[in-house]
Enzyme design. Structure first.
Site, PDB file in Angstrom:
ATOM      1  N   GLU A 183     -42.689 -14.744 -26.294  1.00 29.13           N
ATOM      2  CA  GLU A 183     -42.212 -13.452 -26.872  1.00 29.13           C
ATOM      3  C   GLU A 183     -43.233 -13.274 -27.852  1.00 29.13           C
ATOM      4  O   GLU A 183     -43.186 -13.851 -28.887  1.00 29.13           O
ATOM      5  CB  GLU A 183     -40.888 -13.632 -27.359  1.00 29.13           C
ATOM      6  CG  GLU A 183     -39.865 -12.561 -27.678  1.00 29.13           C
ATOM      7  CD  GLU A 183     -39.614 -11.677 -26.254  1.00 29.13           C
ATOM      8  OE1 GLU A 183     -40.119 -10.484 -26.410  1.00 29.13           O
ATOM      9  OE2 GLU A 183     -38.964 -12.106 -25.513  1.00 29.13           O
ATOM     10  N   CYS A 233     -39.589  -8.801 -34.984  1.00 29.75           N
ATOM     11  CA  CYS A 233     -40.618  -8.190 -33.920  1.00 29.75           C
ATOM     12  C   CYS A 233     -39.873  -6.820 -33.493  1.00 29.75           C
ATOM     13  O   CYS A 233     -40.632  -6.041 -32.778  1.00 29.75           O
ATOM     14  CB  CYS A 233     -40.854  -9.329 -32.817  1.00 29.75           C
ATOM     15  SG  CYS A 233     -39.391  -9.992 -32.406  1.00 29.75           S
TER      16      CYS A 233
END
Ligand code: FDA
Length: 955
Positions: A714, A748
């Protein structure tokens, strides 16, 4: 009691019927039209949505396009059908737009009295002449900026100043009566900073109340969402006990009967009256935020604070009406309702308690039920009309709420107009409308409710407990390097942690590999029990964990709590999913052939986790991997090694064996990078930067010529939002601010590129820039904190360098930079830049910082194209009320998580499985189905069960 209600109800209806509009009266036909429009639920829904967006539509084209888009595919009455047909030709579009505008304005005028108190004095006098009292309210919901709040306050002050123009005498029934909303006085009321919010509200209310007292004006404080109840009631109490106001009678507050604590609320208000020895008013309502309360409680996992059964609200209203009438020495009751049954009940209780007509009043909303008002006056009661003042645009929220009340199937008015039998209308409320609650696959942990004093106290105590024990030392191996962990708020050392060296890590890999065989044999069910236990321990220790995150990584209270909740949710969701997704799976077997598919562990998983969700992400990756049958080496981010250690201990306490799970803090760059491609590591779960993620992927392509190692990476994002030209800024701006700046933009999923339609860009930017200062930079452990510090020195220097470069960059225009930046920790200013070039680093590179880049776009099309111009594809938001645009965005935007009309952060486990496309990541979505299976190998076994023509029938 019930018979007298039916009897009086019968009498009232007989007297009321002649007052109802007849076919000779235009309002009869208006009512008929409204009723027929609302006959279909779907049509009603779409019409409200259109009414809601209408004020934002500036051009004819935009009006007709939206009208068509909302209503096109519905079954329509011939009247609406013919209006819709006018939208197709450019020749008739202007006419259509005028007709729509005329109808919406007409509808608004039914409920909004005038633009200002002084613009329609003759009409107000007319109402007074009919016998009505009035309470005036300036329309407007929560404000976003200090200027708006000041305007709102100034408007009230000026109305009070000019009250002589309205107040004819100082008789209680004649004095000017104003209703006001607390959230309009204070932008961005914080639930966490209760004391701060109360004192801000008191500060805003006092000048208004003081002037009101001086000029003999009555002020009523409206009641809003339960989120703000404690703040509003506490501020009310402070004001009423203020030495200059303690003898001020002309003030009131609302109690909402639909809240489950409404009786206690009344009792507390009685106590307040006793304490100050001066009466005040209580306006009893049922409550106007029913849908909102339920939706919010469900989303946050909180108990629903309001009744979910209409009859319970009615019953409570009756009960509290009696209670208020029994206590008229302490308070002056005002009963705000359009429900004749509730009114009949009150009229009987008034007689029973011998309360004279001066001792109470009825109140109704202007335009809602004029015939009822007339009737009530004729019966000799006092009736006050709540009269909204203002323009249509800020008034639309109010109007939609009125339309909803008017058309709600459970509402009294709808039933009354639909001709429901009188016996049913006036009988004791029955329980037919019980709300069906959702059933979820797993039970989501509730967020902390910071409106509760004891919750705030527990958080504060937990913070103090940590602080008293700092610095904490973990490990007692003399050969290991000791590394300090710092509090980013003040750069103080809070822990000393032993970091592993290369050979220690290799040793860990070996031990984890040895334990794999026995862990593999533990049933999925038993593993799930351990992880479910882990969820429970996390929940028990939630204050301890959240407060530590606030100290170690600089999360504010709400963000830290959300991190703990996500960790708990991962455990519960994965434990539940493991029953379905792991172990033996059903496949087709046939005669003579037995087939089975089994998911089993792969071996040692190296979990490399980030500091920005130091508990949730580490917990999610670790528990998923353990459940799938792997042993795990946990390598936490250097900056959050302390919270990782807490998780490690909790997992061991949950029953995970010591040889199966390894807490392995180390220097990622110097140590881990050298050993992470070791063949004993069978898979890597990684969340972090793109550079490290890609390096891990490359190193895993062909490990010692014997395997392709799976890497679930990720890797971040450059997330964008698009603001269409039909949006409601009041709704959009809080989402934008939160997505871009919460946790200092270090998620993020954080918003970093904002594309704004050219038609509204200037207006939007003006409001956005004015509202940013309401977001407070503060140390994260302080309740006032909206935006905390950056994580560490490196990040701080990188961002400061970037800000320096941007100062001198002629290609960007600085639109905002905050002034009040705390000095002691790693704080940087909140910054907003306008950028013209899509290839500019601000538009393409990921920065973990409270920096937002904005760009003007020509059209929706242009916006979509620019949003897709990125090597990342993690999250995006689109803010639009155009149904066609919403559908197109769903199809076209290349992101893993798309949010419509909400911010792009805050994915919830099981509800918004999370993970990106392009360079944002590989692998299945965290918190979604299939996530566990990626951590396991699927083995299909087929056995031929024929032996020399003999087939075993057991298969
Ligand atoms: P009715 O008897 O038809 O009751 C409708 C109400 O029942 C809904 O509004 C809701 O409260 C409740 N209800 C509906 N479905 C339900 C269900 N399934 N389960 C449980 N309860 C359900 N509101 C507010 O929140 N703050 C305020 O400050 C004010 N101020 C105000 C002033 C004046 C003068 C009036 C007349 C009204 C208000 N209101 C308000 C609005 C008020 O709370 C209420 O929404 C309307 O008056 C409608 O309620 P009635 O009793 O008139 O109708």
């Amino acid at each position: 009691m019930e018979d007298p209600i039916l009897k009086r109800g019968d009498e009232w209806i007989e007297k009321l019927t002649p007052k109802l509009p007849t076919i000779l009266n235009p309002s009869y036909w208006e009512d008929q039209l409204v009723q027929s429009l609302f006959a279909s639920h779907e049509f009603q829904n779409q019409l409200f949505r259109f009414v809601d967006v209408f004020p934002a539509l500036k051009t004819t084209e935009n009006v007709v396009e939206h009208f068509r888009a909302y209503l096109e595919n519905l079954e329509l009455s011939p009247r609406v059908e013919s209006l819709l047909s006018l939208t197709t030709s450019p020749l008739t579009q202007v006419m259509c737009q005028r007709l729509i505008k005329f109808s919406v304005e007409k509808m608004a005028k039914k409920y909004i009295l005038a633009e200002s108190l002084f613009s329609n004095k003759a009409f107000i006098k007319g109402l007074e002449y009919q016998g009505y009292r009035m309470s005036f309210d300036i329309l407007g919901e929560a404000t976003l900026t200090e200027r708006e709040a000041k305007n709102y306050s100034d408007l009230y002050l000026s109305m009070i100043d000019r009250s002589d123009e309205i107040n004819e005498s100082q008789e209680p029934s004649k004095i000017l009566n104003l209703s006001l909303k607390s959230t309009a006085l204070i932008p961005h009321l914080s639930m966490v900073d209760h004391e701060g919010s109360v004192s801000k509200l008191v500060e805003a209310l006092l000048p208004i109340l003081m002037k009101a007292k001086e000029k003999h004006v009555f002020i009523n404080i409206d009641m809003e969402q339960t989120d703000f109840h404690e703040i509003i009631y506490d501020a009310f109490e402070v004001c009423l006990l203020h030495e200059d106001l303690i003898d001020y009678e002309d003030i009131g507050i609302v109690v909402q009967a639909y809240t489950k604590d409404s009786e206690q609320r009344c009792l507390k208000l009685f106590e307040l009256s006793k304490k100050r020895e001066t009466s005040f008013a209580i306006r009893l309502v049922k409550g106007a935020y029913w849908d909102y309360e339920i939706a919010m409680a469900r989303q946050r996992g909180w108990p629903i604070p309001v009744f979910t059964d209409k009859s319970k609200s009615d019953e409570q209203y009756d009960k509290l009406s009696t209670l208020l009438l029994e206590n008229t020495k302490l308070i002056y009751p005002a009963f705000a309702t359009h429900n004749l049954r509730s009114m009949v009940h009150i009229s009987l209780e008034v007689e029973k308690n011998e309360v004279g007509s001066k001792g109470f009043e009825f109140q109704m909303l202007y335009g809602m039920a004029p015939a009822f008002g007339e009737f009530i006056l004729a019966e000799g009661y006092h009736c006050r009309l709540y009269c909204p003042l203002g323009e249509m645009i800020p008034g639309m929220g109010y109007l939609v709420r009125r339309l909803l009340e008017n058309s709600s199937n459970t509402g009294f008015l709808k039933k009354f107009h639909a001709g429901v039998d009188l016996k049913v209308l006036f009988s004791k409320p029955d329980s037919l409308d019980e709300l069906k609650l959702d059933t979820h696959t797993y039970s989501k942990a509730p967020l902390l409710n910071f409106t509760q004093t004891e919750v705030r106290e527990q958080f504060e105590n937990a913070l103090m407990e940590w602080e008293a024990n700092f610095p904490i030392c973990i490990g007692e191996h003399s050969h290991l390097e000791k590394v300090n962990v710092f509090n980013p708020n003040n750069k103080e050392c809070i822990a000393e942690i032993e970091f592993l060296k290369e050979k220690d890590l290799l040793n860990v890999f070996e031990k984890a590999d040895e334990a794999f065989v026995s862990w593999k044999k533990v049933s999925v069910k038993d593993k799930a029990k351990m992880i479910a236990r882990c969820a429970n321990i996390l929940e028990e220790k939630r204050f301890k964990l959240a407060s530590l995150m606030s100290l170690e990584v600089g999360k504010n209270w709400e963000e830290a709590d959300a991190d703990v909740v996500e960790a708990i949710d991962f455990c519960r969701f994965y434990a539940k999913q493991s029953e379905k997704e792991l172990g033996l799976q059903e496949v087709i077997s046939t005669m003579g052939e037995s087939n089975c598919l089994n998911y089993e562990g792969r071996g040692v998983t190296l979990v490399i986790s980030p500091w920005n969700f130091p508990l949730a992400i580490l917990c999610g990756m670790t528990t998923a991997s353990l459940l799938a049958g792997n042993t795990v080496v946990m390598k936490p981010a250097e900056q959050s090694a302390l919270i990782a250690y807490e998780l490690y201990k909790i997992l061991l306490d949950s029953g995970v064996p010591e040889d199966v799970l390894y807490y392995s803090p180390c220097d990622g760059e110097k140590v881990l990078s050298k050993v992470c491609d070791h063949a004993l590591v069978k898979q890597i779960a990684f969340t972090g930067s793109k550079e490290v993620g890609l390096e891990l992927l490359q190193k895993s392509l062909c490990v010692e010529n014997s395997m392709i190692r799976p890497v679930y990476a990720e890797m971040g994002g450059k997330n964008s939002a698009y603001i269409d030209n039909d949006t409601d800024f009041d709704e959009v701006i809080p989402h934008v601010l939160h997505s871009a700046f919460a946790f200092a933009g270090q998620k993020c999923s954080a918003l970093s590129r904002l594309f704004i339609h050219k038609d509204i860009k200037d207006e939007f930017m003006e409001r956005l820039l004015e509202s940013v200062p309401t977001y407070q930079l503060e140390i994260s452990t302080d309740k006032k904190c909206d935006v905390g510090p950056l994580i560490d020195e490196t990040s701080f220097e990188r961002v400061n360098d970037l800000l320096q470069v941007l100062e001198e960059d002629a290609n960007v225009k600085q639109c905002y930079k905050s002034h009040d930046v705390p000095k002691q920790g790693y704080f940087v200013p909140i910054s907003i830049y306008e950028v013209g070039d899509l290839k500019h680093p601000l538009m393409q590179d990921e920065f973990f910082a409270p920096i937002l880049a904005i760009m003007c776009v020509d059209s929706f099309e242009d916006g979509m194209m620019k949003m897709n111009d990125s090597s990342f594809g993690l999250t995006a938001s689109i803010f639009s009320r155009h149904p066609v645009h919403i559908e197109q965005a769903k199809e076209r935007l290349e992101v893993g998580n798309l949010y419509i009309n909400r911010g792009c952060t805050g994915a919830v486990v099981g509800r918004q499985p999370f993970g990106g496309l392009k360079l944002s990541g590989t692998g299945r979505k965290a918190g979604g189905t299939g996530y566990l299976q990626q951590f396991a190998v699927a083995k299909t076994v087929t056995e031929n069960t024929c032996r020399h023509g003999f087939v075993s029938h057991e298969t």
